[in-house]
Enzyme design. Structure first.
Site, PDB file in Angstrom:
ATOM      1  N   ASP A  37       0.750  -1.334  -0.015  1.00  0.00           N
ATOM      2  CA  ASP A  37       0.104  -0.007  -0.055  1.00  0.00           C
ATOM      3  C   ASP A  37       0.884   1.378  -0.125  1.00  0.00           C
ATOM      4  O   ASP A  37       0.737   2.130  -0.766  1.00  0.00           O
ATOM      5  CB  ASP A  37      -0.914  -0.056   1.079  1.00  0.00           C
ATOM      6  CG  ASP A  37      -0.559  -0.374   2.634  1.00  0.00           C
ATOM      7  OD1 ASP A  37       0.519  -0.423   2.771  1.00  0.00           O
ATOM      8  OD2 ASP A  37      -1.379  -0.043   3.370  1.00  0.00           O
ATOM      9  N   SER A  68     -12.637   1.633  27.972  1.00  0.00           N
ATOM     10  CA  SER A  68     -12.452   0.187  27.126  1.00  0.00           C
ATOM     11  C   SER A  68     -12.580  -0.896  28.145  1.00  0.00           C
ATOM     12  O   SER A  68     -11.949  -1.280  28.967  1.00  0.00           O
ATOM     13  CB  SER A  68     -11.014   0.276  26.490  1.00  0.00           C
ATOM     14  OG  SER A  68     -11.071  -1.046  25.856  1.00  0.00           O
ATOM     15  N   LEU A 128      -5.002  -7.733  12.559  1.00  0.00           N
ATOM     16  CA  LEU A 128      -6.203  -7.504  12.061  1.00  0.00           C
ATOM     17  C   LEU A 128      -6.612  -6.226  11.978  1.00  0.00           C
ATOM     18  O   LEU A 128      -7.792  -5.889  12.015  1.00  0.00           O
ATOM     19  CB  LEU A 128      -7.273  -8.674  12.938  1.00  0.00           C
ATOM     20  CG  LEU A 128      -6.737 -10.091  12.795  1.00  0.00           C
ATOM     21  CD1 LEU A 128      -7.646 -10.860  13.525  1.00  0.00           C
ATOM     22  CD2 LEU A 128      -6.724 -10.573  11.406  1.00  0.00           C
ATOM     23  N   ASP A 175      -5.635  -0.301   5.819  1.00  0.00           N
ATOM     24  CA  ASP A 175      -6.481  -0.806   6.845  1.00  0.00           C
ATOM     25  C   ASP A 175      -7.878   0.068   6.943  1.00  0.00           C
ATOM     26  O   ASP A 175      -8.912  -0.340   7.247  1.00  0.00           O
ATOM     27  CB  ASP A 175      -5.849  -1.011   8.212  1.00  0.00           C
ATOM     28  CG  ASP A 175      -4.385  -1.725   8.030  1.00  0.00           C
ATOM     29  OD1 ASP A 175      -4.684  -2.306   7.303  1.00  0.00           O
ATOM     30  OD2 ASP A 175      -3.706  -1.646   9.087  1.00  0.00           O
TER      31      ASP A 175
HETATM   32  C1  GLA Z   1      -0.062  -2.659   8.338  1.00  0.00           C
HETATM   33  C2  GLA Z   1      -0.372  -1.203   7.931  1.00  0.00           C
HETATM   34  C3  GLA Z   1      -0.955  -1.209   6.384  1.00  0.00           C
HETATM   35  C4  GLA Z   1      -0.136  -1.922   5.560  1.00  0.00           C
HETATM   36  C5  GLA Z   1       0.307  -3.484   6.244  1.00  0.00           C
HETATM   37  C6  GLA Z   1       1.066  -4.419   5.557  1.00  0.00           C
HETATM   38  O1  GLA Z   1      -1.354  -3.288   8.413  1.00  0.00           O
HETATM   39  O2  GLA Z   1      -1.186  -0.688   8.894  1.00  0.00           O
HETATM   40  O3  GLA Z   1      -1.058  -0.044   5.960  1.00  0.00           O
HETATM   41  O4  GLA Z   1       1.129  -1.591   5.266  1.00  0.00           O
HETATM   42  O5  GLA Z   1       0.683  -3.473   7.565  1.00  0.00           O
HETATM   43  O6  GLA Z   1       0.447  -4.769   4.340  1.00  0.00           O
END
Ligand code: GLA
Length: 389
Positions: A37, A68, A128, A175
């Protein structure tokens, strides 16, 4: 946890009688396209049914009170609307604080505070995207509570900015995009350079996507994530001495092979190679999935892991143990690590009838070699961040 239980918990923690509004943001998996990304390549994520719930009521002063259920030992964290700078002591609440601050900076009128309770059923720091899930659930909640009419794409970008400039992880947009734009039973093929995207149905019929948590904790900020990004930027800089490109994602593997001699450092060369080939695998994956060629798709998933292991070097003993064991098990179409790596989760596409056998085998080998257990989840691909009525 039922809605009624969450509401009662909210009312007892904040000593309130009002009924809060309820919001949810998922976590995400990524079928393929890892560490592409921020290199201007493609990713292929999907939002999942595990995620973060947030319950909120508006206040009539300028206080924000956060609680939380995942960090109940920290109690209520209280901050003033006019004092939202990052503070170590505010722990997890820095994520919502960052979101509020950056939304204010972007010109949104948040004049009053709120009481907000969070509950996540997504494991923290497991790859995740628990942090992007908190960012987006906070964005959706503020948007709704203060009637801000914020565009989803702006919320996604602000979430990334919080991660980059407030938390200090130079992550890409995958994400927040996956969590903000997710659609039930679909993965999103996203061009991270242009933000053009398309939904692709994930129809696996006789197979399930299993998530396997290595239970090896990692913190993104403390990890080598930023270093990887910088190595890719250096490789790009070297290539730019002769090529007019703005990101590694613009190169096909053939173009890369022709020009790789320009990259001065051996390690940077390996990092760039991963970014370029992974991008090509991601595009090819869409094609295979659309044609229902699951076996070929699985082979790309496996190749992705090998490249993350050998060229990008972000897998580690625990994830390699899971994935390499999975490759040997009957009924597995493909397996690889997900997310940033350095611990966290792997995914495996497994024939439904062989799932139990798969779990037993992985668990026994993992315990034998690593000394503690993995945790399994079945990934259900669901919608992006929303208000729950
Ligand atoms: C983390 C980052 C994403 C991406 C992944 C690897 O989740 O937040 O932006 O770079 O690692 O693909």
């Amino acid at each position: 946890m039922q809605k009624g239980d969450l509401i009662r918990k909210f009312q007892s923690i904040f000593n309130e009688t009002k009924t809060p509004k309820l919001f949810f943001a998922p976590g995400r998996i990524n079928l393929i396209g890892e560490h592409t990304d921020y290199n201007g390549g493609h990713v292929f994520p999907a939002s999942i049914s595990l995620g973060t719930y947030a319950l909120a009521t508006k206040r009539d002063d300028q206080k924000f009170r956060f609680y939380s259920m995942n960090f109940s030992e920290l109690g209520i964290i209280e901050v003033d609307l006019n004092d939202l700078d990052y503070k170590n002591n505010d722990h997890w609440a820095n994520y919502p604080k960052g979101m509020i601050l950056f939304m204010k900076h972007a010109g949104f009128n948040i004049g009053l505070g709120a009481d907000i309770l969070y509950f996540g059923n997504i494991p923290n720091g497991a790859g995740l995207s628990s942090s992007a899930s908190i960012e987006l659930v906070t964005g959706v909640l503020l948007n709704n509570l203060y009637q801000l009419k914020m565009e989803r794409i702006q919320m996604i970008r602000l979430g990334q900015l919080v991660e980059n400039d407030y938390i200090g992880v130079k992550s890409g947009i995958m994400d927040q995009f996956a969590i903000g734009m997710g659609r039930k039973d679909h993965a999103i093929l996203l061009n991270c350079h242009t933000l053009a995207y398309k939904y692709a149905p994930v129809v696996l019929e006789n197979h399930s996507i299993l998530i396997i948590n290595s239970n090896k904790q990692r913190t993104l900020a403390g990890s080598k994530y930023n270093e990887r990004r910088q190595q890719c930027e250096q490789a790009l800089f070297d290539l730019q001495q002769e090529l007019s490109i703005t990101s590694l994602g613009e190169l096909t593997p053939i173009e890369f092979e022709r020009n790789k001699h320009l990259i001065k450092d051996k390690v940077n060369l390996k990092r760039a190679k991963h970014a370029v080939y992974e991008n090509a695998r991601t595009l090819k994956s869409l094609e295979y999935l659309q044609k229902g060629e699951l076996i070929s798709f699985g082979q790309l998933v496996n190749a992705s892991h090998l490249s993350l292991r050998d060229d990008y070097e972000v897998t580690g003993f625990e994830l390699d143990t899971i994935v390499e064991t999975a490759w040997e098990i009957d009924g597995v179409i493909g397996a690889r690590m997900v997310g940033a790596g350095f611990g966290g989760c792997a995914l495996a596409i497994v024939e439904k009838e062989k799932v139990e056998q798969f779990k037993n085998k992985i668990q026994s080998i993992y315990v034998e070699r690593v000394g503690y257990e993995v945790t399994f989840y079945t990934a259900t691909i669901s919608d992006g961040a929303i208000e729950l009525l």
